[in-house]
Design an enzyme around this catalytic site. Structure first.
Site: not given
Ligand code: DQA
Length: 138
Positions: A22, A104
């Site tokens: 992130y 992911r």
């Protein structure tokens, strides 16, 4: 133009949390940059870790604001309630994700929101929010 950014669970930890995924910028800092890059837009920001509070905010602004930029984070993959809230309002919603959820784990490939939003922006880091705002302008 009045736009509401809504961030879901754990996004208050941006800059600290899983930096490899992130990044290292916290969202308050990014929000300030958005405000200075989009001076003509009346931008509002709300974050909660609580599903019902996200639904309350969607209902609160969803009949008045010109648009909502929503990163429901983990609730994206679980919440029928947030999906229903999006269906219930009149403001258009753009779903955003910082990471590319499709690269992911498989459970992140399913969104309970995508079918009900105007569009989805996935995987551009914090720039996903900039792109979502631009989409309202264009
Ligand atoms: C996220 C992706 C979600 O799968 C995850 O649960 C998050 C953040 C993103 O912005 O990349 O918390 O929404």
């Amino acid at each position: 133009m009045k736009l509401q950014i809504i961030n879901g669970p754990n996004l208050n930890l941006l800059g600290t949390r899983e930096k490899n995924i992130y990044g290292d910028k916290d969202f308050i800092e990014h929000f300030k940059d958005l405000q200075s890059n989009f001076k003509n837009i009346d931008l509002h920001y709300f974050q909660s870790n609580i599903e019902g509070e996200l639904i309350n905010k969607i209902q609160e602004v969803g009949f008045e604001f010109d648009g909502i930029i929503l990163n429901a984070a983990a609730y994206t993959h679980t919440s029928v309630g947030i999906g229903d809230a999006i269906r219930s309002i009149t403001s258009p919603v753009i779903e955003v994700h910082i990471s590319n959820t499709y690269s992911r784990e498989e459970f992140r490939h399913k969104s309970f929101l995508s079918a009900h939003v105007k569009g989805v922006i996935v995987g551009f880091g914090l720039k996903s929010y900039d792109l979502a705002i631009s989409s309202f302008i264009d």
